[in-house]
Motif scaffolding. Structure first.
Motif, PDB file in Angstrom:
ATOM      1  N   LEU A  66       9.051   5.865  -3.659  1.00 45.93           N
ATOM      2  CA  LEU A  66       9.141   6.782  -4.790  1.00 45.93           C
ATOM      3  C   LEU A  66       9.137   6.049  -6.124  1.00 45.93           C
ATOM      4  O   LEU A  66       8.712   6.611  -7.146  1.00 45.93           O
ATOM      5  N   ILE A  67       9.619   4.806  -6.144  1.00 51.75           N
ATOM      6  CA  ILE A  67       9.642   4.068  -7.405  1.00 51.75           C
ATOM      7  C   ILE A  67       8.564   2.989  -7.460  1.00 51.75           C
ATOM      8  O   ILE A  67       8.561   2.146  -8.354  1.00 51.75           O
ATOM      9  N   GLY A  68       7.642   3.014  -6.503  1.00 48.86           N
ATOM     10  CA  GLY A  68       6.488   2.130  -6.566  1.00 48.86           C
ATOM     11  C   GLY A  68       6.718   0.714  -6.098  1.00 48.86           C
ATOM     12  O   GLY A  68       5.907  -0.168  -6.385  1.00 48.86           O
ATOM     13  N   LEU A  69       7.803   0.466  -5.346  1.00 47.13           N
ATOM     14  CA  LEU A  69       8.063  -0.889  -4.853  1.00 47.13           C
ATOM     15  C   LEU A  69       7.270  -1.203  -3.590  1.00 47.13           C
ATOM     16  O   LEU A  69       7.097  -2.373  -3.253  1.00 47.13           O
ATOM     17  N   VAL A  70       6.827  -0.171  -2.873  1.00 49.82           N
ATOM     18  CA  VAL A  70       5.939  -0.369  -1.721  1.00 49.82           C
ATOM     19  C   VAL A  70       4.772   0.607  -1.868  1.00 49.82           C
ATOM     20  O   VAL A  70       4.941   1.711  -2.404  1.00 49.82           O
ATOM     21  N   PRO A  71       3.575   0.226  -1.436  1.00 50.75           N
ATOM     22  CA  PRO A  71       2.425   1.131  -1.553  1.00 50.75           C
ATOM     23  C   PRO A  71       2.572   2.335  -0.635  1.00 50.75           C
ATOM     24  O   PRO A  71       3.079   2.219   0.485  1.00 50.75           O
ATOM     25  N   ALA A  72       2.128   3.478  -1.114  1.00 55.56           N
ATOM     26  CA  ALA A  72       2.266   4.718  -0.346  1.00 55.56           C
ATOM     27  C   ALA A  72       1.020   5.570  -0.516  1.00 55.56           C
ATOM     28  O   ALA A  72       0.181   5.332  -1.398  1.00 55.56           O
ATOM     29  N   ARG A  73       0.896   6.561   0.347  1.00 56.63           N
ATOM     30  CA  ARG A  73      -0.144   7.579   0.245  1.00 56.63           C
ATOM     31  C   ARG A  73       0.515   8.947   0.196  1.00 56.63           C
ATOM     32  O   ARG A  73       1.668   9.098   0.588  1.00 56.63           O
ATOM     33  N   GLY A  74      -0.247   9.934  -0.240  1.00 55.15           N
ATOM     34  CA  GLY A  74       0.310  11.269  -0.392  1.00 55.15           C
ATOM     35  C   GLY A  74       0.484  11.610  -1.859  1.00 55.15           C
ATOM     36  O   GLY A  74      -0.247  11.120  -2.719  1.00 55.15           O
ATOM     37  N   ARG A  75       1.494  12.425  -2.136  1.00 57.46           N
ATOM     38  CA  ARG A  75       1.699  12.888  -3.507  1.00 57.46           C
ATOM     39  C   ARG A  75       3.191  12.987  -3.821  1.00 57.46           C
ATOM     40  O   ARG A  75       3.970  13.487  -3.012  1.00 57.46           O
ATOM     41  N   ALA A  76       3.565  12.462  -4.990  1.00 56.39           N
ATOM     42  CA  ALA A  76       4.925  12.602  -5.501  1.00 56.39           C
ATOM     43  C   ALA A  76       4.802  13.011  -6.960  1.00 56.39           C
ATOM     44  O   ALA A  76       4.669  12.177  -7.853  1.00 56.39           O
TER      45      ALA A  76
END
Length: 343
Positions: A66-76
């Motif tokens: 949620l705070i961008g410390l690990v890469p993610a996919r989807g939507r926040a």
């Protein structure tokens, strides 16, 4: 009736780590570890969402995504309509003022070479570089008082403080830039029980005074109940159940939620834990090779063939459950689970 727009609206959030080839079989293909597997939730301004689950269920990974410390996919989606997933560090800078984090280990999260004043002032210097030194110092002292620290301790170093005081320093550092959301990643698990209560009460008071929203991650379900408006139960990176705290604790519908709540200690000498605990057979499956269908089916006393064939959807209105056969476990199902555990 006016509907409040969510402060944060998360849809199908996924975090996958690629694991290198097995040393014993270097010709094998890299494997994917599914740490967070499609999480949906929303958070309203001023609300506290508790996140619970066993170790390895993806709670901390979710927070870091949620705070961008690990890469993610989807939507926040933030309240201004911006999707936080995939933002560059420069683009994320604006939202780091809005979203701050309090970490699990209070001492390890503080720089031992910096004084308390420097630690708390660091976010101000990053996000408000135009402030004069005297104004920064005044804000730091005011924030120290707000979290229960003495302003005359401003020049001391982290090792001179207790664990509870170090966590107060971490909270002050998070609050100094006036965020709208604080993500608390097991902030009291490393503290004594009496200090845990002080820190929890501090967070509740600060939330009320400052209008903060909180995402509170913890193992202790009694702590989560005390502080949360709603609770989300994670298992192997997926949401099993989410709903208002009182409703979820009084009438859990998912077998995993029932097992977690049954294990909460009861302060009664006459209480027999063995008579009420719903046992979980086996260990948490590996996220490298999660079960088909419902990820909880390998440990569920109610699992049927449908559970292996179809992934249950998270369904419901105010309270949502991801289970093909929701509802309280019967005495026969609990007895069968105990037999499986002892076998």
């Amino acid at each position: 009736m006016t509907m409040t727009k969510p402060l944060l609206d998360v849809r199908d959030l996924r975090v996958t780590f690629q694991i290198g080839r097995d040393g014993a079989m270097p010709w094998s293909a890299p494997r994917n570890l599914h740490a967070v597997g499609g999480v949906d939730f929303s958070l309203n301004p001023g609300e506290t969402l508790g996140v619970v689950g066993e170790s390895g269920c993806g709670k901390s990974t979710l927070a870091r995504a949620l705070i961008g410390l690990v890469p993610a996919r989807g939507r926040a989606e933030w309240i201004d309509g911006r999707d936080l997933v995939g933002l560059s560090p420069r683009q994320m800078m604006k939202y780091r003022r809005e979203i701050q984090m309090v970490f699990q280990d209070p001492l390890a999260s503080l720089n031992p070479r910096m004084t308390v004043g420097q630690i708390i002032a660091e976010p101000l210097k990053t996000h408000h570089p135009g402030l004069k030194s005297a104004e920064v110092k005044d804000r730091v002292k005011a924030m120290m008082e707000k979290v229960g620290l003495l302003p005359n301790q401003i020049n001391r170093y982290p090792h001179e403080f207790s664990g509870g005081q170090c966590q107060r320093i971490g909270i002050a550092r998070a609050l100094i830039v006036e965020p709208r959301l604080i993500i608390c990643d097991e902030p009291v698990s490393a503290l004594d029980v009496s200090i845990q209560a002080q820190v929890i009460n501090l967070l509740i008071r600060l939330q009320r005074e400052l209008g903060l929203a909180l995402i509170f991650i913890a193992h202790d379900l009694s702590v989560v109940k005390h502080i949360s408006d709603r609770v989300m139960v994670l298992y192997l990176g997926k949401v099993m159940e989410v709903g208002p705290t009182d409703t979820l604790y009084a009438d859990p519908q998912h077998p995993y939620t029932q097992a977690l709540l049954s294990a909460v200690p009861v302060p009664d000498p006459a209480h027999d834990p063995a008579a009420t605990v719903v046992p979980l057979s086996g260990d948490l499956p590996s996220p490298l090779n999660p079960p088909s269908g419902c990820v909880f089916r390998t440990r569920c006393p109610r699992a049927q063939s449908l559970c292996a064939e179809q992934v249950p959807a998270l369904q419901g209105a105010d309270r949502k459950t991801a289970c093909h056969f929701p509802g309280p476990l019967t005495e026969a199902e609990i007895a069968r689970a105990r037999q499986t555990e002892t076998a």
